[in-house]
Structures are given as structure tokens and as C-alpha cells.
Design a protein around this motif. Structure first.
Motif, PDB file in Angstrom:
ATOM      1  N   MET A  44     -12.842   0.516   0.980  1.00 15.73           N
ATOM      2  CA  MET A  44     -12.350   1.158   1.902  1.00 15.73           C
ATOM      3  C   MET A  44     -13.602   1.408   2.407  1.00 15.73           C
ATOM      4  O   MET A  44     -13.792   3.090   3.722  1.00 15.73           O
TER       5      MET A  44
ATOM      6  N   ILE B 139     -15.110   0.964   5.296  1.00 13.57           N
ATOM      7  CA  ILE B 139     -15.201   0.335   7.229  1.00 13.57           C
ATOM      8  C   ILE B 139     -14.469   1.409   6.776  1.00 13.57           C
ATOM      9  O   ILE B 139     -14.406   1.888   8.365  1.00 13.57           O
ATOM     10  N   MET B 140     -13.367   1.044   6.553  1.00 15.74           N
ATOM     11  CA  MET B 140     -12.069   2.181   7.047  1.00 15.74           C
ATOM     12  C   MET B 140     -12.887   3.657   7.319  1.00 15.74           C
ATOM     13  O   MET B 140     -12.937   5.134   8.209  1.00 15.74           O
ATOM     14  N   THR B 141     -13.124   4.277   6.077  1.00 22.37           N
ATOM     15  CA  THR B 141     -13.873   6.068   5.835  1.00 22.37           C
ATOM     16  C   THR B 141     -15.237   5.873   6.931  1.00 22.37           C
ATOM     17  O   THR B 141     -15.063   7.028   7.768  1.00 22.37           O
TER      18      THR B 141
ATOM     19  N   ARG C 164     -10.928  -8.471   5.614  1.00 24.95           N
ATOM     20  CA  ARG C 164     -10.844  -7.075   4.624  1.00 24.95           C
ATOM     21  C   ARG C 164     -11.310  -6.144   6.147  1.00 24.95           C
ATOM     22  O   ARG C 164     -11.075  -5.245   6.292  1.00 24.95           O
TER      23      ARG C 164
ATOM     24  N   GLU D 257      -9.457  -3.051   7.504  1.00 26.89           N
ATOM     25  CA  GLU D 257      -9.562  -2.102   6.992  1.00 26.89           C
ATOM     26  C   GLU D 257      -9.756  -1.292   8.656  1.00 26.89           C
ATOM     27  O   GLU D 257      -9.356   0.045   8.886  1.00 26.89           O
ATOM     28  N   LYS D 258      -9.825  -2.028   9.267  1.00 20.35           N
ATOM     29  CA  LYS D 258     -10.510  -1.468  10.775  1.00 20.35           C
ATOM     30  C   LYS D 258      -9.110  -0.754  11.178  1.00 20.35           C
ATOM     31  O   LYS D 258      -8.614   0.307  11.944  1.00 20.35           O
TER      32      LYS D 258
ATOM     33  N   ALA E 154      -6.893  -0.314   9.485  1.00 20.38           N
ATOM     34  CA  ALA E 154      -5.668   0.913   8.863  1.00 20.38           C
ATOM     35  C   ALA E 154      -6.778   2.104   9.601  1.00 20.38           C
ATOM     36  O   ALA E 154      -5.904   3.010   9.893  1.00 20.38           O
ATOM     37  N   ALA E 155      -7.785   1.921   9.436  1.00 20.86           N
ATOM     38  CA  ALA E 155      -8.624   2.629  10.872  1.00 20.86           C
ATOM     39  C   ALA E 155      -8.061   3.744  11.795  1.00 20.86           C
ATOM     40  O   ALA E 155      -7.756   4.802  12.001  1.00 20.86           O
TER      41      ALA E 155
END
Length: 262
Positions: free
Chosen positions: A1, A3-5, A116, A120-121, A123-124
Motif C-alpha cells: 500500500m 505507492i497508494m499512500t 501492483r 495501487e495508483k 486505488a489512490a
């Protein structure tokens, strides 16, 4: 997570500034409504005189007699278009900026799969747009309560929910397209958002182009239809969002296979 955060931390300041700016505009609309309601007949005559533009924007003049109707019209024009452009900017830049800013080599040197990174991007993007709309929703509703006025909470929530879906649709569409690009191409993202908006206007004006309503998310976000039907057009949402998701997953497949410029 991570990358998302990381993306959320990088984007939250401009997100907050833009959300507060749009919230301020909506607050002004709310505060101005009581004084404008005194001369609502003149406003309704003005809107009625727009002719073809009334049809293009799908405006229901009779709804302007209520705060929720007036609010919905202003929100559709201001937040709808501005939010769509912001979503397009995020969608087109979150992934492709790694190549255009020459950071892709550093990112891909870590023991993390491309799938991933992509997911994750994405999801961001979803989290950022959701936060963006939550901020606007809360401040707008507080402004209504602070002004001593009231609106139907369900209708108010449906308007903002449609705005969120619209932005997610455009954001994910641009995100999927960005997987095929080697630069940010912000102009392309903005162009896609505006093109979809004009598609919606064309579908409202010309019967021959009514089929365009099935490819533009603006069609399920018209305030007049939402307030009249008291629900969202789930069938249309599924069709339009389905096309968006196809592009998003096509981008995932392509990004996992293509050569990435460092």
C-alpha cells in the motif's frame, strides 16, 4: 500500500485547496438563494429564454423554485465540469508522470510488480476523488444548515453521489488511457472530459445523436433528472461505467507488458 499512500500524501494539498474553492462557490450559491428567490420569476424567464441551450443543459425551469433545484443546477454546471476536469487531470497524470518525469526507472527497480503499481495508483485515484467529494459534500451541507435553510437529504446526497460517480468514471477512463502513453498528456485528459461533456449536450439536442448518452457519464449526472426521478439511472450507470472499466483493465494488461521509458 506504500505507492497508494505516497500518491495520496503528494496530492492532498492541491486537492484540499480545490475542494475548498468549489465548496466556497457552493456556499455562496446557498447564501444568495433567499435574495434570488424574491425575483425567481425573472430568473426563470431568463433561463426559459435560452431556448436550445435549456434543452442542451437539460434544465427544468420549474425546479428553480426550490433551493435543492437551484443548488442542483449550479452544482451541475460548476462542480460537474470542474470536478470532471480535475478527475481527468488526476487520471491522466498519476501513472504516466513516472515516465515523463523520468522516475519510472527508480520505481520499477523496487521488488514490486507492475500490476501492483497500476492497481495501487488506481486505488489512490479512487481515494482522492472520494475525499474530494466528501469535503465538498460536508461543507456544502453545513453551509445550508448555517444559512437556516434546508434541503431533502436524500436528493442532496444523490446529486453529490452522481458527481462522485461522474468523476470516478472520467478519472478511471483517463487512467486506463494513460497506460498507453509515455508522457502526462494533461491536455489529452482535459480534452476527453470536455469531449464527453459536449457529447452529452449533443445527445440532448439532436435525436439522431441520442446514442451518445450511452458513452458519456454526464448523462446520468443531470440534476433535473435526478430530482425528478428521485433516484439515479442505474442502468445507464452500468453501461457507461462498464465501458470505462474495460479501458481500465485494458490499460492494466498493456502496462504490464509494454516497455517503460526511464
Amino acid at each position: 500500500m506504500f505507492i497508494m499512500t505516497h500518491e495520496i500524501k503528494r496530492q492532498w494539498r492541491p486537492l484540499l485547496i480545490f475542494a475548498l474553492a468549489l465548496s466556497f462557490v457552493l456556499a455562496v450559491v446557498v447564501v444568495m438563494y433567499p435574495s434570488m428567490a424574491e425575483d425567481m420569476g425573472g430568473l426563470m424567464s431568463l433561463v426559459d429564454g435560452l431556448g436550445m441551450f435549456t434543452d442542451a443543459l437539460n434544465l427544468d425551469i420549474s425546479q428553480l423554485n426550490s433551493l435543492i433545484g437551484f443548488y442542483g443546477m449550479e452544482m451541475e454546471i460548476m462542480v460537474g465540469i470542474a470536478g470532471a476536469l480535475y478527475a481527468a487531470y488526476l487520471g491522466i497524470s498519476l501513472l504516466s508522470k513516472e515516465e515523463s518525469r523520468h522516475t519510472a526507472e527508480f520505481l520499477l527497480s523496487h521488488p514490486v510488480k507492475r500490476q501492483r503499481i497500476y492497481l495501487e495508483k488506481a486505488a489512490a485515484l479512487i481515494v482522492l476523488l472520494t475525499l474530494f467529494n466528501i469535503i465538498i459534500y460536508i461543507i456544502a451541507y453545513l453551509s445550508i444548515m448555517a444559512s437556516g435553510q434546508s434541503v431533502p437529504l436524500v436528493a442532496f446526497s444523490l446529486l453529490h453521489g452522481a458527481s462522485l460517480l461522474l468523476q470516478l468514471n472520467i478519472g478511471l477512463l483517463c487512467f486506463g488511457i494513460s497506460a498507453f502513453l509515455s508522457n502526462e498528456s494533461i491536455g489529452l485528459g482535459m480534452g476527453i472530459a470536455l469531449l464527453l461533456y459536449f457529447f452529452s449536450l449533443f445527445a440532448n439536442i439532436w435525436q439522431e445523436l441520442a446514442w451518445l448518452r450511452f458513452i458519456t457519464p454526464f448523462q446520468y449526472a443531470f440534476a433535473a433528472d435526478i430530482l425528478k426521478n428521485e433516484h439515479l439511472d442505474l442502468g445507464l450507470i452500468v453501461i457507461v461505467f462498464g465501458t470505462c472499466l474495460i479501458v481500465t483493465f485494458a490499460g492494466l494488461f498493456h502496462y504490464s507488458k509494454r516497455d517503460i521509458a526511464s
